[in-house]
Design an enzyme around this catalytic site. Structure first.
Site, short mmCIF file in Angstrom:
data_model
loop_
_atom_site.label_atom_id
_atom_site.label_comp_id
_atom_site.label_asym_id
_atom_site.label_seq_id
_atom_site.Cartn_x
_atom_site.Cartn_y
_atom_site.Cartn_z
N ARG A 101 7.51 -46.26 10.35
CA ARG A 101 8.52 -46.28 11.39
C ARG A 101 9.81 -46.82 10.80
O ARG A 101 9.84 -47.94 10.29
CB ARG A 101 8.00 -47.22 12.49
CG ARG A 101 8.76 -47.16 13.75
CD ARG A 101 8.03 -47.91 14.80
NE ARG A 101 8.16 -49.35 14.65
CZ ARG A 101 8.16 -50.19 15.66
NH1 ARG A 101 8.00 -49.74 16.89
NH2 ARG A 101 8.28 -51.48 15.47
N THR A 108 15.94 -46.93 13.35
CA THR A 108 15.90 -45.91 14.42
C THR A 108 14.60 -45.98 15.22
O THR A 108 14.51 -45.41 16.30
CB THR A 108 16.00 -44.49 13.83
OG1 THR A 108 14.83 -44.29 13.00
CG2 THR A 108 17.25 -44.32 12.98
N ASP A 127 3.59 -57.64 12.83
CA ASP A 127 3.51 -56.41 12.05
C ASP A 127 2.12 -56.31 11.41
O ASP A 127 1.77 -57.08 10.53
CB ASP A 127 4.60 -56.43 10.96
CG ASP A 127 4.66 -55.11 10.21
OD1 ASP A 127 3.62 -54.67 9.69
OD2 ASP A 127 5.75 -54.51 10.15
N ASP A 176 1.92 -55.75 7.50
CA ASP A 176 2.28 -56.95 6.74
C ASP A 176 1.18 -58.00 6.82
O ASP A 176 0.88 -58.67 5.84
CB ASP A 176 3.59 -57.54 7.28
CG ASP A 176 4.81 -56.73 6.82
OD1 ASP A 176 4.66 -55.91 5.89
OD2 ASP A 176 5.90 -56.91 7.40
C1 PRP Z 1 3.28 -49.75 12.36
C2 PRP Z 1 1.92 -49.46 12.95
C3 PRP Z 1 2.11 -48.05 13.49
C4 PRP Z 1 3.55 -48.06 13.94
C5 PRP Z 1 3.57 -48.20 15.44
O1 PRP Z 1 3.42 -49.16 11.14
O2 PRP Z 1 0.90 -49.59 12.02
O3 PRP Z 1 1.89 -47.05 12.52
O4 PRP Z 1 4.17 -49.20 13.34
O5 PRP Z 1 4.86 -48.07 15.92
P1 PRP Z 1 5.34 -46.84 16.81
O6 PRP Z 1 4.27 -46.62 17.84
O7 PRP Z 1 6.62 -47.32 17.40
O8 PRP Z 1 5.53 -45.66 15.91
P2 PRP Z 1 4.70 -49.39 10.20
O9 PRP Z 1 5.74 -48.35 10.46
O10 PRP Z 1 5.13 -50.81 10.30
O11 PRP Z 1 4.15 -49.03 8.77
P3 PRP Z 1 3.00 -49.75 7.90
O12 PRP Z 1 1.69 -49.37 8.51
O13 PRP Z 1 3.22 -49.13 6.56
O14 PRP Z 1 3.24 -51.24 7.93
N1 URA Z 2 4.13 -52.01 14.54
C1 URA Z 2 3.50 -53.18 14.35
O1 URA Z 2 2.86 -53.39 13.31
N2 URA Z 2 3.60 -54.13 15.32
C2 URA Z 2 4.29 -53.93 16.46
O2 URA Z 2 4.32 -54.84 17.31
C3 URA Z 2 4.94 -52.71 16.63
C4 URA Z 2 4.83 -51.76 15.67
#
Ligand code: PRP
Ligand code: URA
Length: 209
Positions: free
Chosen positions: A104, A108, A200, A203
């Site tokens: 994400r 944006t 997150d 993370d």
């Molecule tokens: C997080 C999570 C989802 C997304 C959810 O991933 O694991 O994939 O955000 O958010 P959304 O419903 O608004 O799309 P992130 O983009 O942080 O990537 P990562 O898994 O690499 O940490």
């Molecule tokens: N992605 C995450 O990992 N946590 C949130 O709260 C939203 C999006």
């Protein structure tokens, strides 16, 4: 409108409390995500078809049941979805695993796709897309679209924590996809984080910032 199942089992709610806690470190967080995924997978697989077989117990022959061999696929959304795979494979070890990379954009909040590697026969498989978090729904919607473009038909989505906005968005875009979740939280904040959520997930799983 697709069905949403909120898993209120006490073990799930108990473990969820610990992954919400900001003082839970990565090792314990990873273990809990794996355990929660196994418990959710139990519900997701509730309607798998069975057939009758005969087996000889030490006492006599009997008719009994076994899974009819429906092919399954687990599709983690990279990166955080990876933390859910091992728990699910403990229950359904014959499942194939496909990977969809979506992150994400922090500004944006729109999903950016960067990787896709799927089993060749996904159109024949019952697919479970997994990601711990469903926030705006952008990542899940994009990943599911990806699968449908490649021929995926029977798709379920499984996550740990969702925002009402994300649930609604997935239901609207993919009304055929059932959602399984441990908690639907209150809302999204101005940064797109789920409130109260757990921060997150990627993370926290991998110790990055
Ligand atoms: C997080 C999570 C989802 C997304 C959810 O991933 O694991 O994939 O955000 O958010 P959304 O419903 O608004 O799309 P992130 O983009 O942080 O990537 P990562 O898994 O690499 O940490
Ligand atoms: N992605 C995450 O990992 N946590 C949130 O709260 C939203 C999006």
């Amino acid at each position: 409108m697709s069905k949403v199942t909120v898993m209120e089992h006490p073990l799930i709610q108990h473990k969820l409390t610990f992954i919400r806690d900001k003082n839970t470190g990565s090792k314990e967080f990873r273990e809990l995500v794996e355990e929660l995924s196994l418990l959710l997978a139990y519900e997701v697989t509730r309607n798998l078809p069975l057939n009758e077989v005969e087996v000889e117990t030490p006492v006599c022959w009997t008719k009994t049941k076994q899974l009819s061999g429906k092919k399954m696929g687990v599709i983690p959304i990279l990166r955080a979805g990876l933390g859910m795979v091992d728990g699910i494979l403990k229950l359904i070890p014959a499942a194939k695993v496909g990977h969809v990379g979506v992150y994400r954009d922090p500004k944006t909040l729109k999903p950016v796709e960067y990787y896709c590697k799927l089993p060749s026969d996904i159109e024949e498989r019952e697919l479970i897309v997994v990601d711990p978090m469903l926030a705006t729904g952008g990542s899940a919607i994009a990943a599911i679209e990806f699968l449908k473009d490649k021929g995926g038909k029977n798709i379920k989505f499984m996550c740990l924590v969702a925002a009402p906005e994300g649930v609604e968005a997935v239901q609207k875009e993919h009304p055929d996809v059932e959602i399984y979740v441990a908690s639907i939280d209150n809302e999204l904040n101005e940064k797109g984080y789920i409130v109260p959520g757990l921060g997150d997930a990627g993370d926290r799983l991998y110790g990055t910032k």
